[in-house]
Design a protein around this motif. Structure first.
Motif, PDB file in Angstrom:
ATOM      1  N   ARG A   1      40.890  44.357  33.302  1.00 54.33           N
ATOM      2  CA  ARG A   1      40.565  43.635  34.541  1.00 54.33           C
ATOM      3  C   ARG A   1      39.850  42.319  34.240  1.00 54.33           C
ATOM      4  O   ARG A   1      40.124  41.293  34.860  1.00 54.33           O
ATOM      5  N   LEU A   2      38.932  42.326  33.282  1.00 49.66           N
ATOM      6  CA  LEU A   2      38.244  41.089  32.894  1.00 49.66           C
ATOM      7  C   LEU A   2      39.231  40.040  32.384  1.00 49.66           C
ATOM      8  O   LEU A   2      39.175  38.874  32.777  1.00 49.66           O
ATOM      9  N   LEU A   3      40.135  40.454  31.510  1.00 51.50           N
ATOM     10  CA  LEU A   3      41.116  39.526  30.949  1.00 51.50           C
ATOM     11  C   LEU A   3      42.089  39.046  32.019  1.00 51.50           C
ATOM     12  O   LEU A   3      42.465  37.868  32.053  1.00 51.50           O
ATOM     13  N   PHE A   4      42.480  39.926  32.901  1.00 54.08           N
ATOM     14  CA  PHE A   4      43.375  39.612  34.011  1.00 54.08           C
ATOM     15  C   PHE A   4      42.762  38.509  34.876  1.00 54.08           C
ATOM     16  O   PHE A   4      43.408  37.511  35.202  1.00 54.08           O
ATOM     17  N   ASP A   5      41.498  38.682  35.234  1.00 52.86           N
ATOM     18  CA  ASP A   5      40.805  37.695  36.063  1.00 52.86           C
ATOM     19  C   ASP A   5      40.569  36.388  35.306  1.00 52.86           C
ATOM     20  O   ASP A   5      40.665  35.306  35.886  1.00 52.86           O
ATOM     21  N   GLU A   6      40.263  36.490  34.014  1.00 57.36           N
ATOM     22  CA  GLU A   6      39.961  35.308  33.212  1.00 57.36           C
ATOM     23  C   GLU A   6      41.126  34.323  33.156  1.00 57.36           C
ATOM     24  O   GLU A   6      40.928  33.116  33.198  1.00 57.36           O
ATOM     25  N   VAL A   7      42.330  34.835  33.072  1.00 57.34           N
ATOM     26  CA  VAL A   7      43.491  33.944  32.976  1.00 57.34           C
ATOM     27  C   VAL A   7      44.076  33.599  34.347  1.00 57.34           C
ATOM     28  O   VAL A   7      45.061  32.880  34.432  1.00 57.34           O
ATOM     29  N   GLY A   8      43.459  34.091  35.423  1.00 54.83           N
ATOM     30  CA  GLY A   8      43.861  33.699  36.764  1.00 54.83           C
ATOM     31  C   GLY A   8      44.984  34.497  37.384  1.00 54.83           C
ATOM     32  O   GLY A   8      45.535  34.086  38.402  1.00 54.83           O
ATOM     33  N   LEU A   9      45.329  35.638  36.804  1.00 49.36           N
ATOM     34  CA  LEU A   9      46.409  36.434  37.364  1.00 49.36           C
ATOM     35  C   LEU A   9      46.053  37.005  38.737  1.00 49.36           C
ATOM     36  O   LEU A   9      46.932  37.190  39.569  1.00 49.36           O
TER      37      LEU A   9
ATOM     38  N   ARG B   1      44.427  35.455  41.138  1.00 50.97           N
ATOM     39  CA  ARG B   1      44.732  34.399  42.114  1.00 50.97           C
ATOM     40  C   ARG B   1      46.248  34.248  42.307  1.00 50.97           C
ATOM     41  O   ARG B   1      46.724  34.043  43.418  1.00 50.97           O
ATOM     42  N   LEU B   2      46.992  34.341  41.224  1.00 47.72           N
ATOM     43  CA  LEU B   2      48.436  34.210  41.296  1.00 47.72           C
ATOM     44  C   LEU B   2      49.045  35.295  42.181  1.00 47.72           C
ATOM     45  O   LEU B   2      49.920  35.024  42.996  1.00 47.72           O
ATOM     46  N   LEU B   3      48.567  36.530  42.037  1.00 45.81           N
ATOM     47  CA  LEU B   3      49.103  37.637  42.821  1.00 45.81           C
ATOM     48  C   LEU B   3      48.680  37.590  44.286  1.00 45.81           C
ATOM     49  O   LEU B   3      49.384  38.122  45.140  1.00 45.81           O
ATOM     50  N   LYS B   4      47.552  36.958  44.573  1.00 51.56           N
ATOM     51  CA  LYS B   4      47.096  36.857  45.963  1.00 51.56           C
ATOM     52  C   LYS B   4      47.871  35.797  46.739  1.00 51.56           C
ATOM     53  O   LYS B   4      47.925  35.846  47.950  1.00 51.56           O
ATOM     54  N   SER B   5      48.458  34.824  46.043  1.00 48.02           N
ATOM     55  CA  SER B   5      49.170  33.742  46.739  1.00 48.02           C
ATOM     56  C   SER B   5      50.594  34.130  47.099  1.00 48.02           C
ATOM     57  O   SER B   5      51.117  35.109  46.798  1.00 48.02           O
TER      58      SER B   5
END
Length: 59
Positions: A45-53, A55-59
């Motif tokens: 989860r930390l790595l997922f958030d760090e690279v911005g995934l 935000r990508l999935l929310k758009s």
């Protein structure tokens, strides 16, 4: 839900191990030492958030 919650009981012949890790300044730091049991850190989860995934999935 964590992985260990989805698996059947391991039994006496099998043990879970993880690589020891701590969080420093919001980033995972690995010791590369095996530790018995399951990690309680949510490194993925930390790595997922760090690279911005996230935000990508929310758009």
């Amino acid at each position: 839900m964590q992985l260990e919650e989805q698996l059947p009981p391991l039994g006496a012949a099998v043990s879970a191990y993880c690589i020891d890790c701590s969080i420093v300044d919001g980033r995972p730091v690995f010791s590369y030492r095996l530790r018995r049991g399951w990690s309680q850190l949510k490194i993925g989860r930390l790595l997922f958030d760090e690279v911005g995934l996230d935000r990508l999935l929310k758009s």
